[in-house]
Design a protein around this motif. Sequence first.
Motif, short mmCIF file in Angstrom:
data_model
loop_
_atom_site.label_atom_id
_atom_site.label_comp_id
_atom_site.label_asym_id
_atom_site.label_seq_id
_atom_site.Cartn_x
_atom_site.Cartn_y
_atom_site.Cartn_z
N ALA A 51 -40.43 19.87 3.16
CA ALA A 51 -41.20 21.01 3.66
C ALA A 51 -42.40 20.53 4.46
CB ALA A 51 -41.66 21.88 2.50
N ALA A 52 -43.06 19.47 4.00
CA ALA A 52 -44.21 18.93 4.72
C ALA A 52 -43.81 18.41 6.09
CB ALA A 52 -44.84 17.80 3.89
N CYS A 53 -42.65 17.74 6.16
CA CYS A 53 -42.16 17.23 7.44
C CYS A 53 -41.84 18.37 8.39
CB CYS A 53 -40.93 16.36 7.21
SG CYS A 53 -40.29 15.59 8.72
N TYR A 54 -41.23 19.43 7.89
CA TYR A 54 -40.92 20.58 8.73
C TYR A 54 -42.19 21.26 9.24
CZ TYR A 54 -35.84 20.76 8.35
OH TYR A 54 -34.51 20.49 8.47
N ALA A 55 -43.21 21.30 8.40
CA ALA A 55 -44.48 21.89 8.82
C ALA A 55 -45.09 21.09 9.96
CB ALA A 55 -45.45 21.96 7.64
N SER B 250 -31.04 13.50 21.85
CA SER B 250 -31.76 12.69 20.86
C SER B 250 -32.00 13.48 19.59
CB SER B 250 -33.10 12.21 21.44
OG SER B 250 -32.91 11.41 22.57
N THR B 251 -32.44 14.70 19.76
CA THR B 251 -32.69 15.56 18.60
C THR B 251 -31.41 15.82 17.83
OG1 THR B 251 -34.48 16.64 19.84
CG2 THR B 251 -33.69 17.76 17.87
N TRP B 252 -30.32 16.01 18.55
CA TRP B 252 -29.03 16.23 17.90
C TRP B 252 -28.62 15.02 17.06
CZ3 TRP B 252 -25.79 20.22 17.18
CH2 TRP B 252 -24.48 19.93 16.77
N GLN B 253 -28.84 13.84 17.61
CA GLN B 253 -28.47 12.61 16.91
C GLN B 253 -29.35 12.36 15.69
OE1 GLN B 253 -25.99 10.58 17.22
NE2 GLN B 253 -25.44 10.16 19.33
N ILE C 2 -33.75 17.11 12.60
CA ILE C 2 -35.15 17.53 12.65
C ILE C 2 -36.06 16.49 12.00
CG2 ILE C 2 -36.83 19.27 11.93
CD1 ILE C 2 -34.94 20.18 14.11
N THR C 3 -35.72 16.04 10.81
CA THR C 3 -36.60 15.09 10.13
C THR C 3 -36.61 13.73 10.84
OG1 THR C 3 -34.82 14.50 8.59
CG2 THR C 3 -36.38 16.21 7.90
N GLY C 4 -35.47 13.32 11.38
CA GLY C 4 -35.43 12.07 12.12
C GLY C 4 -36.22 12.13 13.40
N GLU D 51 -36.73 4.45 17.00
CA GLU D 51 -37.47 5.46 17.75
C GLU D 51 -36.99 6.82 17.34
OE1 GLU D 51 -38.35 8.39 20.81
OE2 GLU D 51 -36.40 7.67 20.19
N GLY D 52 -37.89 7.73 17.09
CA GLY D 52 -37.50 9.07 16.75
C GLY D 52 -38.67 10.00 16.74
N LYS D 53 -39.41 10.08 17.85
CA LYS D 53 -40.58 10.94 17.92
C LYS D 53 -40.31 12.01 18.97
CE LYS D 53 -42.45 7.88 15.26
NZ LYS D 53 -41.33 6.99 15.18
N LYS D 54 -40.88 13.18 18.73
CA LYS D 54 -40.67 14.28 19.66
C LYS D 54 -41.93 14.61 20.41
CE LYS D 54 -38.49 17.89 21.28
NZ LYS D 54 -37.48 17.76 22.29
#
Length: 218
Positions: A56-60, A112-115, A118-120, A213-216
């Motif tokens: 939940a924290a990550c989604y926030a 990238s997001t698909w791969q 959301i948390t990644g 790498e996995g930043k948005k």
Amino acid sequence: MSSLLDSLPGLVDFSQKSLLLSATAIAFNPTFWNIVARREYHTKFLTRTFGGNSQAACYALAITIFSLGLVRDFLYERALRHQPSHPALEGTVPTAAGYALVALGNILVISSTWQLGITGTFLGDYFGILMDSMVTGFPFNITNAPMYYGSTMSFLGTALIFGKPAGIFLTGVVLLVYLVAIQFENPFTSEIYAKRERARAKTGGKKGGKKVEGKKEL
């Protein structure tokens, strides 16, 4: 080079506050999420805020980062509208190139997001939500930072669509900020996964891969 710098004030109106606001938002976003994510990694302050629920924290944080990205994009577009156009950036060819860059940039970001999920995508590593193996498929088989480069392409494409030299200048700011962010993020994220592997080695657990790498940044 000197002639280009001499002509820059005539191509970009640096007196516009909207230009400064846009550049500030561009620099602020990755700075914000790196500071917050590292603090979360060391103190778990966000996870504690959500009652120990790291998911939940990550989604926030994901919602916050995405919202800041929308604000940044709004400020960028508004800044371009206040800037002078240039004949060399107007016409069918620059406009078509601009739309192509935006399309390709979005493909890199969305795939990238698909791969990663959301948390990644949104710094799940810092919350202890680690991926089982390294992502090697498209677009990570092209570059280790497809989101950053895809976002940069979208900024440049938008500049060409608007025909604004200021957009090219701000795209340079975007690229510079991302390149700096990569230097801080990749080693830190790699160490998170290396730490997991060391722990598994001590306990004789099954080894897994790592995601670098996995930043948005939208």
